[in-house]
Design a protein around this motif. Sequence first.
Motif, mmCIF file in Angstrom:
data_model
loop_
_atom_site.group_PDB
_atom_site.id
_atom_site.type_symbol
_atom_site.label_atom_id
_atom_site.label_comp_id
_atom_site.label_asym_id
_atom_site.label_seq_id
_atom_site.Cartn_x
_atom_site.Cartn_y
_atom_site.Cartn_z
ATOM 1 N N PHE A 1 14.975 30.921 -27.055
ATOM 2 C CA PHE A 1 14.646 32.194 -26.407
ATOM 3 C C PHE A 1 15.926 32.914 -26.021
ATOM 4 O O PHE A 1 16.959 32.294 -25.741
ATOM 5 C CB PHE A 1 13.809 31.972 -25.137
ATOM 6 N N MET A 2 15.842 34.223 -25.994
ATOM 7 C CA MET A 2 16.903 35.034 -25.437
ATOM 8 C C MET A 2 16.504 35.370 -24.000
ATOM 9 O O MET A 2 15.450 35.975 -23.762
ATOM 10 C CB MET A 2 17.095 36.310 -26.246
ATOM 11 N N VAL A 3 17.319 34.952 -23.040
ATOM 12 C CA VAL A 3 17.021 35.187 -21.627
ATOM 13 C C VAL A 3 17.742 36.451 -21.172
ATOM 14 O O VAL A 3 18.968 36.556 -21.300
ATOM 15 C CB VAL A 3 17.460 33.998 -20.751
ATOM 16 N N ALA A 4 16.982 37.419 -20.683
ATOM 17 C CA ALA A 4 17.582 38.656 -20.178
ATOM 18 C C ALA A 4 18.556 38.321 -19.060
ATOM 19 O O ALA A 4 18.262 37.509 -18.178
ATOM 20 C CB ALA A 4 16.495 39.605 -19.673
ATOM 21 N N SER A 5 19.722 38.936 -19.094
ATOM 22 C CA SER A 5 20.792 38.593 -18.161
ATOM 23 C C SER A 5 21.081 39.739 -17.205
ATOM 24 O O SER A 5 20.989 40.909 -17.574
ATOM 25 C CB SER A 5 22.071 38.239 -18.936
ATOM 26 N N GLU A 6 21.479 39.376 -15.966
ATOM 27 C CA GLU A 6 21.888 40.390 -14.995
ATOM 28 C C GLU A 6 23.281 40.924 -15.304
ATOM 29 O O GLU A 6 23.665 41.991 -14.840
ATOM 30 C CB GLU A 6 21.932 39.790 -13.586
ATOM 31 N N SER A 7 24.048 40.148 -16.076
ATOM 32 C CA SER A 7 25.477 40.439 -16.191
ATOM 33 C C SER A 7 25.929 40.788 -17.611
ATOM 34 O O SER A 7 27.098 40.633 -17.934
ATOM 35 C CB SER A 7 26.279 39.228 -15.694
ATOM 36 N N GLY A 8 25.011 41.255 -18.455
ATOM 37 C CA GLY A 8 25.434 41.622 -19.805
ATOM 38 C C GLY A 8 24.400 41.288 -20.849
ATOM 39 O O GLY A 8 23.192 41.448 -20.645
ATOM 40 N N LEU A 9 24.882 40.779 -21.988
ATOM 41 C CA LEU A 9 24.000 40.490 -23.104
ATOM 42 C C LEU A 9 23.098 39.307 -22.786
ATOM 43 O O LEU A 9 23.477 38.406 -22.032
ATOM 44 C CB LEU A 9 24.837 40.182 -24.348
ATOM 45 N N PRO A 10 21.884 39.290 -23.378
ATOM 46 C CA PRO A 10 21.004 38.136 -23.183
ATOM 47 C C PRO A 10 21.658 36.858 -23.689
ATOM 48 O O PRO A 10 22.482 36.879 -24.599
ATOM 49 C CB PRO A 10 19.754 38.487 -24.004
ATOM 50 N N GLN A 11 21.303 35.734 -23.095
ATOM 51 C CA GLN A 11 21.825 34.432 -23.521
ATOM 52 C C GLN A 11 20.735 33.651 -24.238
ATOM 53 O O GLN A 11 19.594 33.598 -23.780
ATOM 54 C CB GLN A 11 22.333 33.629 -22.329
ATOM 55 N N GLN A 12 21.091 33.045 -25.367
ATOM 56 C CA GLN A 12 20.128 32.217 -26.073
ATOM 57 C C GLN A 12 20.095 30.826 -25.456
ATOM 58 O O GLN A 12 21.130 30.244 -25.142
ATOM 59 C CB GLN A 12 20.466 32.109 -27.560
ATOM 60 N N VAL A 13 18.892 30.302 -25.285
ATOM 61 C CA VAL A 13 18.705 28.963 -24.738
ATOM 62 C C VAL A 13 17.707 28.216 -25.622
ATOM 63 O O VAL A 13 16.883 28.819 -26.316
ATOM 64 C CB VAL A 13 18.187 29.009 -23.284
ATOM 65 N N ALA A 14 17.799 26.909 -25.589
ATOM 66 C CA ALA A 14 16.812 26.052 -26.268
ATOM 67 C C ALA A 14 15.846 25.556 -25.203
ATOM 68 O O ALA A 14 16.231 24.786 -24.319
ATOM 69 C CB ALA A 14 17.500 24.891 -26.959
ATOM 70 N N ALA A 15 14.614 26.001 -25.272
ATOM 71 C CA ALA A 15 13.655 25.731 -24.200
ATOM 72 C C ALA A 15 12.550 24.788 -24.657
ATOM 73 O O ALA A 15 12.231 24.694 -25.849
ATOM 74 C CB ALA A 15 13.034 27.040 -23.712
ATOM 75 N N ARG A 16 11.986 24.107 -23.680
ATOM 76 C CA ARG A 16 10.736 23.362 -23.868
ATOM 77 C C ARG A 16 9.660 24.086 -23.070
ATOM 78 O O ARG A 16 9.826 24.320 -21.875
ATOM 79 C CB ARG A 16 10.878 21.907 -23.411
ATOM 80 N N VAL A 17 8.586 24.410 -23.739
ATOM 81 C CA VAL A 17 7.572 25.296 -23.171
ATOM 82 C C VAL A 17 6.277 24.529 -22.939
ATOM 83 O O VAL A 17 5.887 23.669 -23.751
ATOM 84 C CB VAL A 17 7.304 26.490 -24.115
ATOM 85 N N GLU A 18 5.609 24.856 -21.833
ATOM 86 C CA GLU A 18 4.229 24.428 -21.600
ATOM 87 C C GLU A 18 3.368 25.676 -21.527
ATOM 88 O O GLU A 18 3.741 26.651 -20.860
ATOM 89 C CB GLU A 18 4.106 23.635 -20.304
ATOM 90 N N ALA A 19 2.227 25.650 -22.209
ATOM 91 C CA ALA A 19 1.322 26.810 -22.258
ATOM 92 C C ALA A 19 -0.105 26.331 -22.049
ATOM 93 O O ALA A 19 -0.569 25.434 -22.765
ATOM 94 C CB ALA A 19 1.458 27.531 -23.594
ATOM 95 N N PHE A 20 -0.802 26.942 -21.083
ATOM 96 C CA PHE A 20 -2.150 26.494 -20.728
ATOM 97 C C PHE A 20 -3.061 27.673 -20.408
ATOM 98 O O PHE A 20 -2.594 28.723 -19.956
ATOM 99 C CB PHE A 20 -2.119 25.589 -19.488
ATOM 100 N N VAL A 21 -4.349 27.463 -20.617
ATOM 101 C CA VAL A 21 -5.393 28.313 -20.049
ATOM 102 C C VAL A 21 -6.432 27.405 -19.409
ATOM 103 O O VAL A 21 -6.525 26.217 -19.731
ATOM 104 C CB VAL A 21 -6.072 29.220 -21.106
ATOM 105 N N SER A 22 -7.182 27.965 -18.486
ATOM 106 C CA SER A 22 -8.289 27.203 -17.899
ATOM 107 C C SER A 22 -9.459 27.183 -18.883
ATOM 108 O O SER A 22 -9.614 28.095 -19.691
ATOM 109 C CB SER A 22 -8.717 27.842 -16.581
ATOM 110 N N LEU A 23 -10.244 26.142 -18.803
ATOM 111 C CA LEU A 23 -11.480 26.087 -19.601
ATOM 112 C C LEU A 23 -12.640 26.230 -18.627
ATOM 113 O O LEU A 23 -13.090 25.269 -18.004
ATOM 114 C CB LEU A 23 -11.566 24.775 -20.378
ATOM 115 N N ASP A 24 -13.095 27.483 -18.478
ATOM 116 C CA ASP A 24 -14.104 27.803 -17.461
ATOM 117 C C ASP A 24 -15.528 27.752 -17.979
ATOM 118 O O ASP A 24 -16.473 27.758 -17.186
ATOM 119 C CB ASP A 24 -13.812 29.200 -16.898
ATOM 120 N N ASP A 25 -15.671 27.720 -19.290
ATOM 121 C CA ASP A 25 -17.001 27.606 -19.891
ATOM 122 C C ASP A 25 -17.321 26.127 -20.062
ATOM 123 O O ASP A 25 -16.727 25.442 -20.897
ATOM 124 C CB ASP A 25 -17.028 28.330 -21.239
#
Length: 307
Positions: free
Chosen positions: A32-56
């Motif tokens: 990901f490119m992380v938006a930076s306060e101090s200039g150009l975005p920085q690329q990082v290697a991230a581990r992501v968790e993504a969820f939704v609730s199962l309400d049905d």
Amino acid sequence: MPTSMPDIANQAQAHIEGTLDWVGMSNIEMPFMVASESGLPQQVAARVEAFVSLDDAKAKGIHMSRLYLAVDELANDDVLSGSSIRKLLDYFIESHNDISQQARVSFAFEYLLRRKSLVSGKQGWKGYPVTISAVRNNGKTELEMQVGITYSSTCPCSAALARQLIQEAFQKQFHDEDLNIDDVVAWLGTTDGIVATPHSQRSLADIKVKLSDDTDILPIVAMIDRVEAALKTPVQAAVKREDEQEFARLNGQNLMFCEDAARLLQYELSKNSTILDFWIRVNHYESLHAHDAVSITTKGITGGYRA
């Protein structure tokens, strides 16, 4: 004619009915490119968790590929920011609007900063573990940032005991002599002069903050700068002898128990109006003891973080 592929998540009913708090994926590896306060975005290697609730209660499951593809689109076409995370969570719910009302996501990565030495001006890279998390519920997003910052802590009790030994050694050496300043200075420059040193250790400040609703650029650098300035003894990158000497001076002038470090940070974060809530844990990885010294504190608001 080819037959259409079955979609069990849509067509099948759950064998045992029931709602689930969260369903999704973890350990998604993406850049990901992380938006930076101090200039150009920085690329990082991230581990992501993504969820939704199962309400049905009758639904067989969620559409995990929709979550993955949405995260992949953010990684390829946008920067990681407060606004892009809110947009992502909105899509999670829109793409599951018949079965889900809540969504959550987190991004864990190391953020690299170019840091200048204390005196010599040399520069080196330092890595800071960062986790950005967000939850979407009832049209509102709660955005959280967690940062780990290493520093050095010198024990006040050990420093006092070391000073006592130095005083005793001084008295033994010069008790029956007329003091000569040159002799004293020379003696203080020997191992006999400094017979004891206080113990210090690498320490970690682990900080979680809830950010205001209008946060866009994630204040990673500002948080690191604020914490390091408050503690005054951040772990260094590139150092020359003059930097090491200044680091020793700073440790001697900023003695701290874990309680002192936690209170310093509590006071510093309380002054920031953009931080809705905070949780602080400081770990002093003891060089004297086999265990660690730990302090934990929060902002203390109703319904906020708990220690």
